[in-house]
Design a protein around this motif. Sequence first.
Motif, PDB file in Angstrom:
ATOM      1  N   UNK A  91      67.983  20.333  -8.577  1.00  0.00           N
ATOM      2  CA  UNK A  91      67.577  20.571  -9.954  1.00  0.00           C
ATOM      3  C   UNK A  91      66.301  19.797 -10.224  1.00  0.00           C
ATOM      4  N   UNK A  92      65.255  20.491 -10.599  1.00  0.00           N
ATOM      5  CA  UNK A  92      63.984  19.839 -10.865  1.00  0.00           C
ATOM      6  C   UNK A  92      64.094  18.970 -12.107  1.00  0.00           C
ATOM      7  N   UNK A  93      63.664  17.722 -11.974  1.00  0.00           N
ATOM      8  CA  UNK A  93      63.664  16.809 -13.114  1.00  0.00           C
ATOM      9  C   UNK A  93      62.283  16.746 -13.750  1.00  0.00           C
ATOM     10  N   UNK A  94      61.268  16.581 -12.901  1.00  0.00           N
ATOM     11  CA  UNK A  94      59.926  16.394 -13.459  1.00  0.00           C
ATOM     12  C   UNK A  94      58.882  16.641 -12.394  1.00  0.00           C
ATOM     13  N   UNK A  95      57.692  16.929 -12.882  1.00  0.00           N
ATOM     14  CA  UNK A  95      56.513  17.109 -12.040  1.00  0.00           C
ATOM     15  C   UNK A  95      55.509  16.039 -12.421  1.00  0.00           C
ATOM     16  N   UNK A  96      54.975  15.360 -11.431  1.00  0.00           N
ATOM     17  CA  UNK A  96      53.978  14.331 -11.751  1.00  0.00           C
ATOM     18  C   UNK A  96      52.696  14.578 -10.990  1.00  0.00           C
ATOM     19  N   UNK A  97      51.604  14.476 -11.689  1.00  0.00           N
ATOM     20  CA  UNK A  97      50.274  14.579 -11.103  1.00  0.00           C
ATOM     21  C   UNK A  97      49.628  13.209 -11.141  1.00  0.00           C
ATOM     22  N   UNK A  98      48.938  12.879 -10.085  1.00  0.00           N
ATOM     23  CA  UNK A  98      48.329  11.564  -9.964  1.00  0.00           C
ATOM     24  C   UNK A  98      47.436  11.277 -11.151  1.00  0.00           C
ATOM     25  N   UNK A  99      47.684  10.135 -11.775  1.00  0.00           N
ATOM     26  CA  UNK A  99      46.855   9.682 -12.876  1.00  0.00           C
ATOM     27  C   UNK A  99      47.169  10.264 -14.228  1.00  0.00           C
ATOM     28  N   UNK A 100      48.182  11.083 -14.319  1.00  0.00           N
ATOM     29  CA  UNK A 100      48.533  11.642 -15.623  1.00  0.00           C
ATOM     30  C   UNK A 100      50.030  11.533 -15.867  1.00  0.00           C
ATOM     31  N   UNK A 101      50.428  11.802 -17.097  1.00  0.00           N
ATOM     32  CA  UNK A 101      51.842  11.696 -17.446  1.00  0.00           C
ATOM     33  C   UNK A 101      52.647  12.798 -16.777  1.00  0.00           C
ATOM     34  N   UNK A 102      53.887  12.464 -16.463  1.00  0.00           N
ATOM     35  CA  UNK A 102      54.760  13.444 -15.839  1.00  0.00           C
ATOM     36  C   UNK A 102      55.191  14.506 -16.846  1.00  0.00           C
ATOM     37  N   UNK A 103      55.466  15.672 -16.331  1.00  0.00           N
ATOM     38  CA  UNK A 103      55.997  16.764 -17.140  1.00  0.00           C
ATOM     39  C   UNK A 103      57.477  16.893 -16.833  1.00  0.00           C
ATOM     40  N   UNK A 104      58.303  16.694 -17.837  1.00  0.00           N
ATOM     41  CA  UNK A 104      59.745  16.691 -17.649  1.00  0.00           C
ATOM     42  C   UNK A 104      60.344  18.059 -17.956  1.00  0.00           C
ATOM     43  N   UNK A 105      61.380  18.399 -17.214  1.00  0.00           N
ATOM     44  CA  UNK A 105      62.087  19.645 -17.476  1.00  0.00           C
ATOM     45  C   UNK A 105      62.970  19.462 -18.718  1.00  0.00           C
ATOM     46  N   UNK A 106      63.275  20.598 -19.306  1.00  0.00           N
ATOM     47  CA  UNK A 106      64.105  20.558 -20.510  1.00  0.00           C
ATOM     48  C   UNK A 106      65.447  19.914 -20.193  1.00  0.00           C
ATOM     49  N   UNK A 107      65.859  19.005 -21.060  1.00  0.00           N
ATOM     50  CA  UNK A 107      67.147  18.349 -20.874  1.00  0.00           C
ATOM     51  C   UNK A 107      67.076  17.043 -20.108  1.00  0.00           C
TER      52      UNK A 107
END
Lengths: 114, 117
Positions: free
Chosen positions: B45-61
């Motif tokens: 289950x994907x929790x979040x995506x993170x790109x270097x130097x920026x804030x992570x993008x979290x999945x709903x929930x």
Amino acid sequence: AQTVTQSQPEMSVQEAETVTLSCTYDTSESDYYLFWYKQPPSRQMILVIRQEAYKQQNATENRFSVNFQKAAKSFSLKISDSQLGDAAMYFCSRADSGNTPLVFGKGTRLSVIA
Amino acid sequence: GAVVSQHPSWVICKSGTSVKIECRSLDFQATTMFWYRQFPKQSLMLMATSNEGSKATYEQGVEKDKFLINHASLTLSTLTVTSAHPEDSSFYICSARTGGGSSYEQYFGPGTRLTVT
């Protein structure tokens, strides 16, 4: 939601025989990649095979091959000459164009019978 | 090539404490890293995506204040589970993707088993 569906929770195959694992997916993209990953008891995800959607030719990797039917959005994995080491969870997954993450199906547990 | 490591491989912590999991790309630069959670006999289950130097993008929930993700460099991302509770016990897997070319493949770490007592 754009999903990946694996309709076979469990499969079994006799050693040296052939087995096919099913996968269907849903996407509105025209450019995407499809993958089969294997997860043995160690839980390390191992890439088995990949298929680019723009390629009509089915991918093959030694004993592993796929049947990619783009119009039907179907991507099945065929394992030939099954070996005991093939026993694992198999996950079908899709990645759309851009930097989107892999979307996984629920998995198929494959047992190989000696 | 394309090796991803995770540390620790197994951690036990007490309820209410925080635990940090590291994910490193050893032989490539990972512009994007992903964090997954896997319960027994279930899919990732994907929790979040993170790109270097920026804030992570979290999945709903997924609670961003509970699961802190930092991607400070092109080879390191960390997941900190804050104020852990027994229901946070799970298997956490990171993966990394290179930024170049047309490959959408993700390279996976070996996972971290978290047990909260």
